[in-house]
Motif scaffolding. Structure first.
Motif: not given
Length: 296
Positions: A19, A22-23, A26-27, A29, A130-133, A135, A266
């Motif tokens: 986690e 992945h956080r 995402e940041q 991205r 965008y609110s995330g992907t 997984s 993902e």
């Protein structure tokens, strides 16, 4: 399936580490000038052209991209403001130069043997929304032991692209040998972003079902002295072409199209950026050269 000794793994700690990773991913991205901020893709032509929302008249040449800025127009290149005519010089394949302008930055790059422009705008609606992907839940069973087999001399691999009519060529240093679904399989590797690390592009039986159809990417640490390495499919991520029409991502080599379901990493994004008119909310100006890009 052959994996690491996952029975002894602290699953709660494993999940937390995933986690955290992945956080951060995402940041990166969703950076204001990251790939989700790419608002268009333009292919430069030998004749000077104007492009919606971008200062200047641009063209490609044997010496690389050239821009001619009109009175009152300017760009920021290498930290300095430029006006008039500016020649960027030859840009290497897969390299890019970032240029500042009033609306954000412009990526001046070369892909598939052609010079391109990609404006990146912090105010681009797709980035804002965008609110995330989604997984798969992290699962230690998908941490697979592998053996890296080095080629005596790196071998060129030509692969397709998310754009019709171009291809990418990578020098492969070797392949990974691992067991998935009770079968020994090989995955061709390409050089990673960090020297010594590896990158794998692949599809599997989830591609086009729960995961993006065209490709996923996996970064792998540098193999140890015995050429052993752990392949953690939990960290398989989408390439930019999963999110936007404005990407030229490579497709996996044929050897990396797996028949087993890799239910890790993902999944398919829930939204996608389309078309230059949608990107800018205006019709292209007369003379603009715009080529639609189709992913996957």
């Amino acid at each position: 399936m052959s994996t690491t000794a996952h029975d002894t793994v602290d699953r709660a700690r494993f999940a937390r580490e995933w986690e955290d990773w992945h956080r951060v991913h995402e940041q990166r991205r969703a950076d204001p000038h990251g790939f989700l901020a790419v608002a268009a893709l333009f292919w430069l032509e030998p004749e000077p052209q104007t492009y919606p929302g971008i200062p200047g008249r641009w063209q490609t040449s044997e010496g690389g991209p050239v821009v001619a800025l009109a009175a009152g127009e300017s760009l920021v290149v290498d930290g300095r403001r430029i006006e008039g005519v500016h020649a960027f010089g030859p840009i290497a394949e897969r390299a890019a130069e970032t240029v500042g302008f009033a609306g954000g930055v412009i990526e001046v790059a070369r892909r598939g043997g052609r010079d391109i422009l990609r404006p990146r705008r912090p105010d681009f609606a797709f980035l804002s929304a965008y609110s995330g992907t989604p997984s798969y839940a992290p699962d230690p069973r998908w941490r697979v032991q592998a053996r890296f087999v080095r080629y005596v001399v790196p071998r060129p691999h030509e692969v397709g692209a998310a754009v019709d009519g171009i291809s990418h060529v990578y020098e492969s240093p070797g392949y990974l040998e691992l067991v998935l679904g009770d079968e020994t399989r090989r995955l061709v590797t390409f050089p990673g972003h960090v020297p010594g690390t590896l990158n794998v592009l692949f599809t599997d039986a989830t591609s086009g079902d729960t995961t993006y159809a065209a490709n996923r990417s996996l970064s792998i640490d540098e193999p140890d002295a015995d050429d052993r390495v752990v392949v953690d499919f939990n960290r398989a991520v989408n390439l930019p072409c999963a999110y936007t029409d404005f990407a030229t991502c490579p497709l996996p080599p044929a050897e990396n199209r797996l028949s087993v379901r890799i239910e890790a990493g993902e999944k398919t994004p829930t939204a996608r950026a389309h078309g230059v008119v949608t990107a800018y909310g205006i019709e292209p100006r007369e003379g603009a050269s715009i080529e639609a890009v189709r992913a996957g």
